[in-house]
Design a protein around this motif. Structure first.
Motif, short mmCIF file in Angstrom:
data_model
loop_
_atom_site.label_atom_id
_atom_site.label_comp_id
_atom_site.label_asym_id
_atom_site.label_seq_id
_atom_site.Cartn_x
_atom_site.Cartn_y
_atom_site.Cartn_z
N VAL A 129 0.86 -1.19 0.00
CA VAL A 129 0.00 0.00 0.00
C VAL A 129 0.90 1.24 0.00
O VAL A 129 1.84 1.33 0.79
CB VAL A 129 -0.93 0.02 1.23
CG1 VAL A 129 -1.89 1.21 1.15
CG2 VAL A 129 -1.71 -1.28 1.35
N MET A 130 0.59 2.18 -0.89
CA MET A 130 1.45 3.35 -1.05
C MET A 130 0.63 4.58 -1.44
O MET A 130 -0.31 4.47 -2.24
CB MET A 130 2.50 3.09 -2.13
CG MET A 130 3.43 4.27 -2.42
SD MET A 130 4.47 3.96 -3.86
CE MET A 130 5.35 5.52 -3.99
N HIS A 131 1.01 5.72 -0.90
CA HIS A 131 0.47 6.98 -1.40
C HIS A 131 1.23 7.32 -2.67
O HIS A 131 2.17 8.12 -2.67
CB HIS A 131 0.59 8.09 -0.35
CG HIS A 131 -0.57 8.16 0.59
ND1 HIS A 131 -1.84 8.48 0.16
CD2 HIS A 131 -0.67 7.91 1.91
CE1 HIS A 131 -2.67 8.45 1.19
NE2 HIS A 131 -1.99 8.10 2.26
N ALA A 132 0.79 6.70 -3.76
CA ALA A 132 1.49 6.84 -5.04
C ALA A 132 0.81 7.85 -5.96
O ALA A 132 1.04 7.86 -7.16
CB ALA A 132 1.56 5.48 -5.74
N CYS A 133 -0.04 8.72 -5.37
CA CYS A 133 -0.68 9.75 -6.18
C CYS A 133 -0.75 11.09 -5.45
O CYS A 133 -1.37 12.02 -5.93
CB CYS A 133 -2.08 9.30 -6.60
SG CYS A 133 -2.70 10.15 -8.07
N GLY A 134 -0.13 11.18 -4.28
CA GLY A 134 -0.01 12.47 -3.61
C GLY A 134 -1.13 12.85 -2.68
O GLY A 134 -1.19 13.99 -2.20
N HIS A 135 -2.03 11.91 -2.37
CA HIS A 135 -3.13 12.25 -1.48
C HIS A 135 -2.64 12.60 -0.07
O HIS A 135 -3.30 13.36 0.65
CB HIS A 135 -4.14 11.11 -1.42
CG HIS A 135 -4.81 10.82 -2.72
ND1 HIS A 135 -5.85 9.93 -2.85
CD2 HIS A 135 -4.60 11.31 -3.97
CE1 HIS A 135 -6.23 9.87 -4.11
NE2 HIS A 135 -5.48 10.69 -4.81
N ASP A 136 -1.50 12.06 0.30
CA ASP A 136 -0.91 12.42 1.60
C ASP A 136 -0.62 13.92 1.67
O ASP A 136 -0.83 14.56 2.70
CB ASP A 136 0.34 11.59 1.89
CG ASP A 136 1.32 11.56 0.72
OD1 ASP A 136 0.99 12.07 -0.38
OD2 ASP A 136 2.42 11.00 0.88
#
Length: 435
Positions: A129-136
């Motif tokens: 699982v990764m924030h790979a779209c910048g939602h963080d």
């Protein structure tokens, strides 16, 4: 007497301009002072990502922080969503600001010390699982925006809704969520939203810049399913069959003519893609059915209707010509409308963006065939969706790691610009509407 009157008018106009300038300077100072906190929030969210409708830890942190600001906070909206209301000290419009919270089933490969090590089950298999779209970063920017606007509460001309949305990236089969469900549960009402603003960070756009587009910014999405039914036969005797595989091949080729021959390409773009095809299980059996899955992307309502109609016609008539049948389902599973930035609102707020980032850092962007469920909010109120640069200064946009990939990387130096933009869009819109 006339000269005295003109002098009084001139003097009276100075404080209003000075106040506007001083407010922007105040916002800028407060945002810059929050830079370390924004980055800390972002890194924490990045290290502990959660998939759509499972943002339990994430939404808990956000809700607790918003409550600490004294805002009216509602949790559990559309499963894990958080909505907070800031009521200003003066009457005025209602502005909604949105950030998405969910991560992706991607295994991180970046060398940063706060890289995600999280694994979970998704669609029956273990995934990273990764924030790979910048939602963080979106969440962290909006949290800081909430802090700054709350500090200006008594002078605020109106109400702000802070929307922290789950499941922007989509959901496992059978689940509901995202912006569509947030809207269905009334997030744009009580009180009714007059304008909505949102942003998305981009790995290929230089940090310190903002890009925008009036009208169709990101595409409508129509997933499709085409089931071709023929007649099964032995592979050695094809004349005994109505071959759904050959029929499907003819359909796929014919679908490519929609963009090349039916679309007015000088006006808008579109995409018709078949992404999956499944039929048969042996080399010597012609199967009875073939199933195809694909996506349609369009940038205005007329093109959307035309492309869907052409897909249906081409699939059914090609199958008929081959002696088979085709069942077409559009949309299949879900549908996102066009992310449509209200042109009048863009024209009104463009000076705000230019004053915030500098004219040279505000860029008119090309439309994209990617999609955003921010579009559901824009169906309920005029909206603007802007794009924030996240490429390290001097970096090559072509070599920037793409969104939704294990190497996705964002330069954190541009986060405060996002905070300033959301604050100033809110304040200037409120000021203009309250006059």
């Amino acid at each position: 007497m006339k000269k005295l009157y003109l002098f009084i008018l001139l003097v009276a106009s100075i404080p209003a301009f000075a106040q506007t300038k001083s407010v922007k300077e105040d916002v800028s100072k407060k945002a810059d002072a929050l830079q370390d906190q924004i980055i800390a929030w972002r890194r924490d969210f990045h290290e502990h990502p959660e998939l759509g409708n499972h943002e339990v830890r994430t939404s808990g942190i956000i809700a607790k922080y918003l409550q600490s600001l004294g805002l009216e906070v509602k949790t559990g909206v559309a499963t894990t969503g958080v909505v907070a209301i800031l009521r200003g000290g003066k009457p005025g419009p209602v502005v909604a600001l949105r950030a998405d919270m969910d991560a992706l089933p991607v295994t991180e490969r970046t060398p940063v010390p706060f890289a995600s090590k999280v694994k979970t089950m998704y669609n029956g298999q273990e995934v990273g699982v990764m924030h790979a779209c910048g939602h963080d970063s979106h969440m962290s920017i909006l949290m800081a925006t909430a802090q700054i606007l709350t500090s200006m509460k008594k002078d605020l001309h109106g109400t702000v809704k802070f929307i922290f949305q789950p499941a922007e990236e989509g959901l496992p089969a059978g689940e509901k969520g995202g912006a569509e469900e947030m809207v269905r549960q009334g997030v744009m009402e009580n009180p009714h939203v007059d304008a909505v603003f949102g942003l998305h960070i981009q790995s290929y756009q230089p940090a310190g810049t903002i890009s925008y587009r009036p009208g169709g910014d990101m595409a409508a999405v129509n997933p499709m399913k085409i089931v071709v039914t023929g007649k099964q036969a032995h592979g050695a005797y094809p004349w005994s069959s109505v071959d759904p595989i050959v029929t499907s091949a003819q359909i796929i080729n014919a679908l490519q003519t929609i963009v090349s021959r039916n679309l007015q390409v000088t006006r808008n773009g579109a995409v018709v893609t078949i992404g999956a095809i499944n039929g048969g299980n042996r080399s010597n059996i012609i199967p009875e059915t073939v199933t195809m899955l694909g996506t349609i992307r369009t940038l205005n309502d007329d093109d959307e209707k035309m492309v869907i109609e052409r897909v249906r016609t081409i699939a059914t008539k090609t199958a008929e010509a081959m002696g088979a049948t085709a069942e077409v389902t559009i949309p299949y599973e879900h549908h996102y409308p066009i992310t449509y930035n209200d042109p009048a609102l863009v024209a009104q707020m463009l000076p705000t963006l230019q004053a915030t980032a500098g004219k040279e850092n505000i860029v008119l962007r090309n439309a994209e065939t990617g999609a955003e469920d921010f579009s559901f909010y824009e169906q309920k109120a005029p909206g603007i969706f802007i794009h924030l640069g996240g490429l390290p200064r001097g970096g090559d946009p072509v070599k920037a790691p793409a969104h939704h990939t294990p190497d996705f990387f964002i330069d954190e130096s541009g986060f405060t610009l996002g905070v300033k933009a959301l604050c100033n869009l809110t304040l200037d819109y409120m000021t203009a509407r309250s006059k």
